[in-house]
Design a protein around this motif. Structure first.
Motif, short mmCIF file in Angstrom:
data_model
loop_
_atom_site.label_atom_id
_atom_site.label_comp_id
_atom_site.label_asym_id
_atom_site.label_seq_id
_atom_site.Cartn_x
_atom_site.Cartn_y
_atom_site.Cartn_z
N PRO A 121 9.49 3.04 -3.10
CA PRO A 121 8.22 3.39 -2.44
C PRO A 121 7.07 2.87 -3.48
O PRO A 121 7.17 3.09 -4.45
N ILE A 122 6.17 2.63 -2.75
CA ILE A 122 4.82 2.31 -3.54
C ILE A 122 4.06 3.45 -3.61
O ILE A 122 3.67 4.17 -2.92
N CYS A 176 0.73 -1.35 0.02
CA CYS A 176 0.03 0.02 -0.02
C CYS A 176 1.03 1.21 -0.02
O CYS A 176 1.93 1.30 0.06
N LYS A 177 0.28 2.30 0.00
CA LYS A 177 1.08 3.83 0.14
C LYS A 177 1.26 4.02 1.45
O LYS A 177 0.66 3.63 2.29
N ALA A 178 2.35 4.84 1.64
CA ALA A 178 2.99 5.09 2.99
C ALA A 178 1.86 5.71 3.53
O ALA A 178 1.69 5.51 4.78
N THR A 183 5.95 -5.19 -14.15
CA THR A 183 7.37 -4.45 -14.00
C THR A 183 7.65 -4.19 -12.74
O THR A 183 8.87 -4.26 -12.36
N GLU A 184 6.47 -3.89 -11.92
CA GLU A 184 6.75 -3.56 -10.47
C GLU A 184 7.32 -5.02 -9.93
O GLU A 184 7.95 -4.78 -8.60
N LEU A 185 6.70 -6.03 -10.13
CA LEU A 185 7.14 -7.31 -9.51
C LEU A 185 8.65 -7.38 -9.59
O LEU A 185 9.27 -7.68 -8.63
N VAL A 186 9.27 -7.33 -10.85
CA VAL A 186 10.63 -7.30 -10.99
C VAL A 186 11.58 -6.41 -10.29
O VAL A 186 12.31 -6.73 -9.49
N TRP A 187 11.05 -5.05 -10.05
CA TRP A 187 11.58 -4.27 -9.40
C TRP A 187 11.78 -4.48 -7.88
O TRP A 187 12.52 -4.27 -7.31
N PHE A 236 5.01 -0.77 2.49
CA PHE A 236 4.82 0.46 1.52
C PHE A 236 6.03 0.98 1.01
O PHE A 236 6.10 1.99 0.49
N ALA A 237 7.11 0.23 1.15
CA ALA A 237 8.33 0.64 0.51
C ALA A 237 9.27 -0.68 0.81
O ALA A 237 9.05 -1.47 1.31
N SER A 238 10.65 -0.53 -0.01
CA SER A 238 11.62 -1.68 0.30
C SER A 238 12.55 -1.23 1.55
O SER A 238 12.50 -0.18 2.05
N SER A 239 13.15 -2.16 2.07
CA SER A 239 13.96 -1.74 3.11
C SER A 239 14.93 -0.91 3.16
O SER A 239 15.41 -0.41 4.04
N ASN A 240 15.34 -0.88 1.77
CA ASN A 240 16.61 -0.03 1.48
C ASN A 240 16.23 1.54 1.08
O ASN A 240 17.17 1.98 0.72
N GLY A 241 14.89 1.47 0.99
CA GLY A 241 14.57 2.76 0.50
C GLY A 241 14.39 3.18 -0.74
O GLY A 241 14.14 4.23 -1.35
#
Length: 271
Positions: free
Chosen positions: A124-125, A75-77, A149-153, A116-121
């Motif tokens: 962001p969703i 989800c978004k932050a 696309t986002e799944l790969v990212w 809502f994001a990845s652990s390394n920043g």
């Protein structure tokens, strides 16, 4: 729309047609299905935009079936605290594991992640995730899943000693290459284009007969960047970006060997 008057409906994004998932995961704990089905229905009722990611999305695009112990809800932050607060009000146990990206909702031993994001920043969703989503049915409930696309990212930086998602990246490219927005993927990884190049070279090595699945212009662009980079002198600041993959595995670089972390300063090479 005013900040104090958020749109709590997922209808703010384009409608997404239902796709036939190529497969679905198996549950490590089959008795947890009632909890997950209830959670998805409650999320839909809440009306906040969310996406199902992880193994469910991978299975839908690739046909791979493997066990999973939880759900990954993206989800978004701005909606992250609303989701957790809602389930807390319903009596679920809530845990904020890391306020930079991850919370959890528990019912007994079963749980799902709210991300809502990845652990390394780096990830962001945001709105494009919902605009590029697909829809499948999970436990009888229509649910949007992350686009390919986002799944790969989302998987490119998961390279820890105990978990490496490179195979998931390769399989998604193999089975959903024609659905990937390659311009978009390059834009997502603009700053970290070398990571994308590494995954694409891995793909070419793993599947030599499928090299044409990656557009030629993508490889040309990345290899041209590499060529130009090789003509330049090395950076003066000693930096270890390995911590973006694994904070633990590259801890010694920062604590003992004088390399800067992803943020902050380290030693200078010429000193």
């Amino acid at each position: 729309m005013a900040v104090h008057d958020p749109d709590l409906t997922s209808g703010a994004y384009p409608s997404v047609p239902l796709m036939d998932a190529k497969a679905e995961p198996t549950l490590k704990y089959p008795e947890s299905e009632a909890f997950y089905a209830e959670a998805l229905r409650e999320l839909n009722t809440l009306g906040l935009p969310f996406l199902l990611a992880g193994t469910y999305a991978l299975s839908a695009y690739t046909g791979i079936t493997r066990p999973t112990k939880d759900l990954d809800i993206f989800c978004k932050a701005g909606d992250y605290t609303r989701v957790l607060s809602h389930f807390k009000s319903l009596g679920y146990s809530i845990e904020i594991e890391d306020d930079r990206w991850l919370g959890k909702v528990f019912k007994g031993q079963y749980f799902f992640d709210v991300i809502f994001a990845s652990s390394n920043g780096t990830m962001p969703i945001g709105d494009p995730w919902f605009e590029h989503a697909r829809q499948i049915e999970v436990f009888g409930t229509p649910v949007r899943i992350v686009g390919p696309t986002e799944l790969v990212w989302s998987k490119c930086f998961i390279q820890l000693r105990h978990r490496y998602d490179g195979a998931d990246v390769a399989h998604t490219i193999l089975k959903a290459h024609d659905q990937i927005d390659w311009h978009g993927l390059l834009a997502y990884m603009e700053v970290h284009w070398e990571v994308l190049l590494m995954h694409l070279l891995n793909f070419r090595w793993i599947y030599p007969s499928e090299r044409d699945k990656v557009p030629g212009w993508v490889m040309d662009e990345l290899l041209d960047r590499l060529s130009k980079q090789r003509d330049l002198p090395p950076p003066q600041m000693k930096v270890c970006r390995g911590r973006m993959f694994s904070r633990i595995d590259y801890e010694i670089d920062v604590k003992e060997w004088g390399f800067a972390d992803v943020g902050g300063e380290g030693e200078w090479r010429n000193e």
